[in-house]
Design a protein around this motif. Sequence first.
Motif, PDB file in Angstrom:
ATOM      1  N   THR A  88      10.678  43.043 -95.262  1.00 30.67           N
ATOM      2  CA  THR A  88      10.327  42.194 -96.028  1.00 30.67           C
ATOM      3  C   THR A  88      11.201  41.173 -96.948  1.00 30.67           C
ATOM      4  OG1 THR A  88      10.745  43.452 -98.026  1.00 30.67           O
ATOM      5  CG2 THR A  88       8.063  43.167 -97.041  1.00 30.67           C
TER       6      THR A  88
ATOM      7  N   ASP B 130      11.209  45.817-102.444  1.00 28.05           N
ATOM      8  CA  ASP B 130      10.482  46.723-101.222  1.00 28.05           C
ATOM      9  C   ASP B 130      11.325  48.284-100.981  1.00 28.05           C
ATOM     10  OD1 ASP B 130       8.587  45.435-101.785  1.00 28.05           O
ATOM     11  OD2 ASP B 130       8.540  44.142 -99.734  1.00 28.05           O
TER      12      ASP B 130
ATOM     13  N   ARG C  37       7.411  51.382 -96.528  1.00 20.16           N
ATOM     14  CA  ARG C  37       7.428  51.351 -98.030  1.00 20.16           C
ATOM     15  C   ARG C  37       6.011  50.830 -99.652  1.00 20.16           C
ATOM     16  NH1 ARG C  37       7.709  47.518 -94.373  1.00 20.16           N
ATOM     17  NH2 ARG C  37       5.929  45.741 -95.201  1.00 20.16           N
TER      18      ARG C  37
ATOM     19  N   GLN D 266       4.361  51.977-102.702  1.00 20.55           N
ATOM     20  CA  GLN D 266       5.367  51.668-104.317  1.00 20.55           C
ATOM     21  C   GLN D 266       4.760  52.274-105.493  1.00 20.55           C
ATOM     22  OE1 GLN D 266       7.284  48.420-104.828  1.00 20.55           O
ATOM     23  NE2 GLN D 266       7.979  49.169-102.862  1.00 20.55           N
TER      24      GLN D 266
END
Lengths: 608, 608
Positions: A526, A531, A596, A598
Amino acid sequence: MAILRSTLDFLLYDWLNAASLNERERFADHSRETFDAVLDTCERIAREKYAPFNRLVDTQEPHFDGEKVILPQATLDANRAYAESGMLSAAQDYEEGGMQLPYTIEAAANGFFGLASVSIGSSLLTKGNANLLLVHGTETQKAVFARNEFNGRFSGTMCLSEPQAGSSLSDITTRAVPDGADFEADPLGARYRLKGNKMWISAGEHELTENIVHLVLAKVPGPDGKLIPGTRGISLFIVPKKMVDAQGQLIGVRNDVALAGLNHKLGWRGTTNTLLNFGEGKFPVNGEAGAVGYLVGRPHEGLRCMFHMMNEARIGVGTAAVMLGLAGYYASLDYAKNRPQGRPMGPAGKDPTQPPVRIIEHADVKRMLLAQKSYGEGALALELYCARLVDEQHTGTPEGADDARLLLEVLTPIAKSWPSEWCLEANSLAIQIHGGYGYTRDFPVEQYWRDNRLNMIHEGTHGIQATDLLGRKVLMENGKGLQLLAGRINATIERAIQVPELAAHANALGQALAQVGAATKAAWATGEPTDALANAVPYMQAFGHTVLAWIWLDVALAAHAAADGAARTGRLAAMRFFFHYELPKIGAWLQVVSNRDQTCAALPEEAF
Amino acid sequence: MAILRSTLDFLLYDWLNAASLNERERFADHSRETFDAVLDTCERIAREKYAPFNRLVDTQEPHFDGEKVILPQATLDANRAYAESGMLSAAQDYEEGGMQLPYTIEAAANGFFGLASVSIGSSLLTKGNANLLLVHGTETQKAVFARNEFNGRFSGTMCLSEPQAGSSLSDITTRAVPDGADFEADPLGARYRLKGNKMWISAGEHELTENIVHLVLAKVPGPDGKLIPGTRGISLFIVPKKMVDAQGQLIGVRNDVALAGLNHKLGWRGTTNTLLNFGEGKFPVNGEAGAVGYLVGRPHEGLRCMFHMMNEARIGVGTAAVMLGLAGYYASLDYAKNRPQGRPMGPAGKDPTQPPVRIIEHADVKRMLLAQKSYGEGALALELYCARLVDEQHTGTPEGADDARLLLEVLTPIAKSWPSEWCLEANSLAIQIHGGYGYTRDFPVEQYWRDNRLNMIHEGTHGIQATDLLGRKVLMENGKGLQLLAGRINATIERAIQVPELAAHANALGQALAQVGAATKAAWATGEPTDALANAVPYMQAFGHTVLAWIWLDVALAAHAAADGAARTGRLAAMRFFFHYELPKIGAWLQVVSNRDQTCAALPEEAF
């Protein structure tokens, strides 16, 4: 130390071909004989002056009697012996009083001191300090400060952190203002007065040397009297503890640098660690408060100057972690060979009339020993490989030197972080092998574990190394550093795949490299740092394990080519251990990187 | 402690439905109100008498002045407050002076003391000692020793290890011979004289109580005067420090038990740890050397008696590890919320004129916090689940009680080992969050880390737990324990798969369970213990992670059903952390198990 020596001999000569360094002009006077003489000397001094006092410096912590910091006599003796050996200036030019020793050999030889007593000496900072001055200082600054550090009269510090800023150097508030109208006329460099506090300063106060040369980051206020925000405003200053003249002689005046406190640490207690007050007026110079400091390099370029020496400092920290790891390995190996307890598994162990066996005969103890060997010797090989790159950077062809520079950029975060984490784990295994005895202060292993816990913190924490790796190093110059590293790894794979005993490992390494490459891309898919970097530490762990697998496979090629014997068997087994027990761990680490993930980054503060 | 309390409330009442225990006859007088009153009391005592002195007991280690072991006054005060609270006998029958408190609540309430200062008290051993006597002692032994332990007059020890034998109890050489022709006529039990050395005896010598009741494993020689080899020869004896009459009154005669040395430890320094000499003649009784001991249970059944209480002791060690893990979590959470340093990633962080953010806003700090929460709260849930099984074993239906017994057999090695390893890792992360400050003794986290390192060693090392799990527990009663556990795990999976937010995790857990099952079979495919057990520790690590994933999924079902809010968000995030970051690790551990990898076991000694 004999085991370390034979391991070093193998890695230096059979693997890295260090003896061929004498083909370089700078090292032309050297040979394996001169290298061995250096190793012999360091091994001897470490055995005589360091090892016997490692527990002593832990129990007799530095203390301040109101005037002086008191250290055990053993610390003075060890530091004196080190300075007298010439090792402080070993890598320097002949005309500087050095012996033009390759850094590879210097790093290897210094290993003995880390093995014997990691905290008794503080040569790393003194050397780094003096090396920095050789690059960025004036001729007078070199002569007055650097040369007296190399000859052992003075010692050096690096004063970066402040209590409120920690790793965040852009927030330092130590300020430096010109000292008088003639401030630019001082032969020692443009003269400033500094005021501020510096925290975590190793060897910041002691009586081991005639003087202490502090290298201090501070900000020169702008015309409005305000400090420039960010790292751009930072300049670098020499602040001697005691004022000197342009010939390097003490003039009998104390500079305005005062000890504000000693840090009482979990380990690494042989080295004083201090909070220093600069310029609070305790020791006014010419009747005025403010520590006198001499500008190094150009204003506002302090951080660039300071980071010049960072790679070697980080290799130094990694090597210290390795040596603690190996110290625990050797101690627990010795214990396991001599401690009778328990009986073998299976029918043979059912007969209680048989005497107990030594614990090295138990599979789980062997597992814990082989893990330590695999972590410690693998990491040692990595540090020596990096040291060899430093030599290449300084003495190679232009192309070779540039490749070495880039490879070092990518490998340094691993060389610093990986041993800090895994040789600490090795120390925990060394305690475990000792059982209850390992938990007592009658055996050395608990101290190794405590000492080693520092290495994930100082010289850039784990988190900082990881952000540096994934946020900067693998991206820099369009990813050329990462490509170079992949090229080296693939070259090892190509050689190993020809050897039936190593072919499966070569394939496993190829897959690991592909996984790391894919995860690097996925992390940045991204283009958002938030990220990509949320899982920078798991990324670094996977990257590090892949690098170590490569190093082990490369070492195994040299071991495979060596004559049969126990050492060869052990090295090949340590390599297999790494591929069977360790490398498969990268899948779990890379999964969150590639996704990624989160989970952590997105969690609101109140949910903890 | 407030965070712990709310976590306990959730786990006890919303998850384990502990309030319904009052439906059992034994607990009929209880209710959530009485349980809460116990939790309140313990929280208060821990806050007032334990927490303020945790650093003090670390720095003022026990020392021997030639006559007595000196402990800080705070230790006496804390122990007195604990005894006066009635917690020593809380779980006992009303007629024993107890309050018939469920073990689940007792275990939860004792958590506060572990959180506040793990080493200041030694109630675990005293309770275990007295509980053992309630089961295996005579009525007089119960009245004289157990009851005076429950009321706090006496304290207790467990004397198993010897310097030469360590974990290998079959090799103990402490011997016990009948004391006179009338040795069987003593009202306190058949009277013997013991001679030998016992090592690692916690609370083996102090002045905290009127008397110390040592429970000692020793061998009675056969008719030939020789000790019976192996564990079969071991019997169990009560050896009081001071001689008592049949009414439990001290008669003014010291028994022949002498302190031979204090162990100086890495941590856990609030508890005295000793080497004791039994019967060396320093304190002759009736003019004769030999410590007077009274047989407990039948001869040669000492080990069986001693192991009767092992499950609860191991749950106790696991809980101590959990509380240290949580103590570090809370300390680092507090630090992270208050320490400003650095700037956010991305464009917002580029402006150095903005003030620094608090470090809890950094993704990597959040990762280290969530890892600690996931390890600590997950392991706390496991310990409470095991405690609930202990209550089920004692008060459930015959079938329920038998299932609980078998489940405990399988889960106890995990309840002991998993927190010892992962809450130690949590403590290391707590140090890391503190940066350099975490490495100083000005902050509590380094002590938590040192204290916690003991838990992988005492009450059965990691290696012993692993061999117990893979070598005995998963096989016993034709694998019925493992099947029972799989049944419970599958029941959780079936519930979770109905909840969209949890379905993917339910599937992941199902796969993990299948992997563990397959690895268990593969490990034993040849039927050779040497093949199966060479990688028992990696097996236990994978087994433990699978159990914790199950516990987290089950806890998440309760959290999911709870009202929205920060606590619910946090629990679901900690569950997701475990499934994303931790569970995938089992693949690497199980690979060597399934392959019956002999890389370590087959390596000859000289190759290390």
